[in-house]
Design an enzyme around this catalytic site. Structure first.
Site, PDB file in Angstrom:
ATOM      1  N   GLY A  14       0.807  -1.090   0.088  1.00 49.87           N
ATOM      2  CA  GLY A  14      -0.087  -0.016  -0.087  1.00 49.87           C
ATOM      3  C   GLY A  14       0.856   1.268  -0.023  1.00 49.87           C
ATOM      4  O   GLY A  14       1.746   1.611   0.954  1.00 49.87           O
ATOM      5  N   GLY A  16      -0.108   4.448   0.262  1.00 55.49           N
ATOM      6  CA  GLY A  16      -0.775   5.722   0.399  1.00 55.49           C
ATOM      7  C   GLY A  16       0.071   6.686   1.482  1.00 55.49           C
ATOM      8  O   GLY A  16       1.171   6.515   1.429  1.00 55.49           O
ATOM      9  N   PHE A  17      -0.662   7.709   2.211  1.00 54.69           N
ATOM     10  CA  PHE A  17       0.111   8.215   3.220  1.00 54.69           C
ATOM     11  C   PHE A  17       1.140   7.386   4.078  1.00 54.69           C
ATOM     12  O   PHE A  17       2.206   7.795   4.165  1.00 54.69           O
ATOM     13  CB  PHE A  17      -0.670   9.265   3.925  1.00 54.69           C
ATOM     14  CG  PHE A  17      -1.514  10.198   3.247  1.00 54.69           C
ATOM     15  CD1 PHE A  17      -0.498  11.195   2.669  1.00 54.69           C
ATOM     16  CD2 PHE A  17      -2.750  10.237   2.956  1.00 54.69           C
ATOM     17  CE1 PHE A  17      -1.157  12.173   1.864  1.00 54.69           C
ATOM     18  CE2 PHE A  17      -3.329  11.186   2.082  1.00 54.69           C
ATOM     19  CZ  PHE A  17      -2.479  12.334   1.718  1.00 54.69           C
ATOM     20  N   GLU A 173     -17.671  18.273   1.927  1.00 56.90           N
ATOM     21  CA  GLU A 173     -16.768  18.770   1.000  1.00 56.90           C
ATOM     22  C   GLU A 173     -17.377  18.648  -0.587  1.00 56.90           C
ATOM     23  O   GLU A 173     -17.317  19.638  -1.088  1.00 56.90           O
ATOM     24  CB  GLU A 173     -15.190  18.334   0.992  1.00 56.90           C
ATOM     25  CG  GLU A 173     -14.532  18.833   2.383  1.00 56.90           C
ATOM     26  CD  GLU A 173     -13.144  18.135   2.475  1.00 56.90           C
ATOM     27  OE1 GLU A 173     -12.688  18.774   3.363  1.00 56.90           O
ATOM     28  OE2 GLU A 173     -12.892  17.168   2.003  1.00 56.90           O
ATOM     29  N   ASP A 303      -5.079   3.841   8.148  1.00 56.49           N
ATOM     30  CA  ASP A 303      -6.585   3.734   8.196  1.00 56.49           C
ATOM     31  C   ASP A 303      -7.390   2.249   8.644  1.00 56.49           C
ATOM     32  O   ASP A 303      -8.274   2.196   9.072  1.00 56.49           O
ATOM     33  CB  ASP A 303      -7.402   4.215   7.045  1.00 56.49           C
ATOM     34  CG  ASP A 303      -7.602   5.696   6.977  1.00 56.49           C
ATOM     35  OD1 ASP A 303      -6.829   6.204   7.891  1.00 56.49           O
ATOM     36  OD2 ASP A 303      -8.096   6.367   5.901  1.00 56.49           O
ATOM     37  N   ALA A 318      -4.981  12.124   7.248  1.00 52.81           N
ATOM     38  CA  ALA A 318      -3.713  11.841   6.692  1.00 52.81           C
ATOM     39  C   ALA A 318      -2.431  11.771   7.668  1.00 52.81           C
ATOM     40  O   ALA A 318      -1.730  11.084   7.564  1.00 52.81           O
ATOM     41  CB  ALA A 318      -3.396  12.739   5.384  1.00 52.81           C
ATOM     42  N   GLN A 319      -2.587  12.810   8.696  1.00 51.57           N
ATOM     43  CA  GLN A 319      -1.582  12.866   9.701  1.00 51.57           C
ATOM     44  C   GLN A 319      -1.529  11.541  10.761  1.00 51.57           C
ATOM     45  O   GLN A 319      -0.160  11.402  10.899  1.00 51.57           O
ATOM     46  CB  GLN A 319      -1.855  14.295  10.607  1.00 51.57           C
ATOM     47  CG  GLN A 319      -1.092  15.459  10.097  1.00 51.57           C
ATOM     48  CD  GLN A 319       0.351  15.334   9.837  1.00 51.57           C
ATOM     49  OE1 GLN A 319       1.059  14.292  10.684  1.00 51.57           O
ATOM     50  NE2 GLN A 319       0.996  15.722   8.634  1.00 51.57           N
TER      51      GLN A 319
END
Lengths: 423, 423
Positions: A14, A16-17, A173, A303, A318-319
């Site tokens: 993965g 991602g972030f 959003e 996550d 994200a943090q």
């Protein structure tokens, strides 16, 4: 490299972030890493909704992984879909091939949960990956075109009704941005359509939006969206989705061709040969060191992980993923030199969500704020964290264009109907 | 508006170079127009190969049609696939609806012809539309990724062999750009692959490239491509394409996973209820006034039309389409005020093709030229004709970036595997 005779193999699934941060941290410490992802790019997920609403271009919210790691020769990348992981034998299976590892970091994020609502998966759109965001953009413009050529008033109303399920940050959003898109596009490009007929309806199951924020921020968001013309319906539980309608538990039916599902989240853990402990939303339970307790050479971050007895509330920003990726990587480095892994300590930098033009909500420490400041901070922070100087310049340009001219990216619907068979 | 009591209905099918020019010309003369296309954007076809080779971003070579005609309220746009046209009843059929017209301009361009070669349509990629160009880009990067993870030498060779069928301008331009892409990408991002293993093979059935140009320009192009490392094979007729190979009539077989078909062109005329006269490549035969002789209220323009007794050689360049679109529109305007239509007179502005960095060929009047000048003129002319100031700026930026850094657009492969069902 400790007492071992050969270099230890570290794999990350993965990009991602969490995965990217873990790979970078390991590489900076001189550890060789194998990074696996199904895409050849890293996605900046918080800005996907701006691709779906044609504020940004697709390439602006992703970054090619090989370019991201061009200056990190320790990182080797493989694009593949992981089929199964065997924690006992320490093998990652993909396309009939096995990859051995000594240490593994799982960072595959989340997937959409439809809560078993009939038709939801089949007839609603999601926005979790770049292809999905592009598909959503194409879908929205196709509905405008279909509405422009129909003379049936009911059909046209259905085509111009956009229902968003879920009042979390993504739903909020998207609702604000979609309403802005409808207003500006219909006014400029569809003189034959009545902009008042176009509706954005946000369905929230509970009584507040943004439930992970303090309550008054959710109230602010609802007020703001309603002022923009978004219909915000509380206590609206979806019980069925069809091609032409959303059915609610209270008996109401909303006729629409477009249902965007932002409501449910499930951990997207790869298939594991062994049974592992999971928490709510199928999240993988990890120790405070982010290790899986039965398999301490496996870390689960971002996550998809649930950190035990942390006493902190994680919300999938994200943090959290970035810091967990860094901690897991540092722990592997510690293990490689014979030290014991350390507990994850989250440094909460706060959170922000955007609601619409000049409207946002934020929480930093005990301090909460709304309006222009939160809106401006969201833009600033996201621009700062976006990878790539060129992407940043391009995004800034599109934002300014969108702010002053009401349109950011080209309003094109690239459908695949004319694609050749090979694709 | 002549002697008629009601406004005459003018319809244009196809928003390529010819259709867009016809619509603009009619609008400028105050005539209401209905413009029909299957996409909601106009495609700048000469630069599609730069999308396929990741020099440019997809949005840079297209322009939203509604934005293009925002200042022309006379032009109404409908996005649809035309099913059939009835020249007797003067009706365009699409999705069960009929659109009546008094004057019709057909400008639907061309489609790929596979000359009945078995497997060609099924297993080769084409590059005639934006979705196809994007699919080709994704395909190319996927092959790199697959090659990077295979240890089977033959399979890797097959994955890194790219065969282009057809030595016309498209094939030549694509071959040069693809070779540049392979060289820069493999050198920078795939350290595990040997750049020398990556091959671009251009197959031409005859003995020269660019047969629509004077012979010495074709010789120059072949020399130039070979110097860049492209394999140029003459007298190579394809007799069969499979998933893993191209079979040639001379008995040779090239093992490859990627066959890009640029060889054949057929008129892409919509289905017409009546039988009409066609020429070579199924082109619609029109009178020198661009009218179909049996149906003088129907004009056929651009790549799909064959102008009778013109004595000029048309090669499917954009200028021919643009000028024919303008002539057809002017003739309709003339008819509306009771004048008779005029013959089409082509003003030949010359032609240009790019072969590679600092290499191009050109012909203006009797003057032919090669090398840096032709290359530079191609860039200048295409930038000049590209619609939209922002697109021009962006394209110029990408070209400069590609020229100095060896990479223009992001090297991302956006595959649809993770797309939701609705798309």
């Amino acid at each position: 490299m400790g007492a071992s005779e050969r270099a230890r193999r570290v794999a990350i699934v993965g990009a991602g972030f969490a995965g990217v941060e873990a790979a970078k941290t390991l590489a900076k410490n001189g550890v060789d890493v194998l990074l696996i992802d199904r895409h050849n790019y890293h996605t900046f997920i918080p800005m996907l909704y701006q691709v779906a609403t044609a504020v940004l271009y697709p390439h602006q919210v992703v970054y090619p992984l090989r370019r991201l790691f061009r200056n990190f020769p320790q990182v080797r990348f493989v694009q593949t879909e992981v089929e199964k992981i065997d924690f006992e034998r320490q093998i990652i299976h993909h396309k009939g091939v096995g990859i051995n590892y000594d240490y593994l970091v799982i960072a595959t994020g989340t997937q959409t949960s439809y809560f078993g609502v009939p038709g939801a998966q089949e007839y609603s759109l999601s926005m979790r990956t770049l292809p999905e965001a592009i598909a959503l953009r194409n879908w929205i413009f196709s509905k405008f075109e279909e509405a422009a050529k129909t003379i049936d008033i009911e059909k046209r109303q259905r085509l111009l009704t956009f229902v968003i399920v879920g009042g979390g940050p993504t739903g909020v959003e998207l609702a604000g941005a979609l309403k802005e898109l409808l207003d500006s596009t219909l006014r400029k490009d569809y003189l034959c359509l009545n902009p008042k007929q176009a509706r954005v309806i946000l369905l929230q199951s509970g009584e507040d939006l943004l439930t992970s924020y303090p309550q008054h921020l959710g109230k602010y968001a609802a007020r703001f969206l309603r002022n923009c013309g978004v219909k915000v319906n509380f206590n609206s539980k979806v019980c069925k989705v069809t091609q032409e309608a959303v059915h609610l538990e209270d008996g109401n039916t909303l006729f629409t061709n477009t249902v965007i599902w932002t409501a449910g989240v499930l951990a997207a853990t790869p298939i594991i040969r062994q049974s592992i402990e999971t928490a709510d939303r199928e999240k993988v339970i990890v120790k405070p060191t982010l290790q899986i307790s039965q398999y301490p050479n496996v870390y689960a971050v971002g996550d998809l992980s649930y950190v035990e007895s942390q006493g902190q509330d994680f919300n999938g920003v994200a943090q959290e993923a970035i810091q967990q990726g860094r901690t897991a990587a540092n722990n592997i480095v510690r293990e490689l030199i014979g030290k014991s892994p350390q507990k994850f300590a989250y440094y909460n930098k706060g959170r922000l969500a955007i609601v619409g033009r000049h409207g946002g909500v934020g929480k930093i420490g005990k301090f909460t704020f709304t309006g222009f400041l939160a809106w401006w901070m969201w833009l600033y922070v996201h621009l700062f964290y976006l990878p790539g100087i060129r992407n940043r310049m391009g995004v800034l340009f599109n934002w300014l264009k969108c702010y002053f001219e009401g349109e950011g990216a080209s309003r094109i619907a690239i459908n695949n109907t004319t694609c050749n068979n090979k694709d």
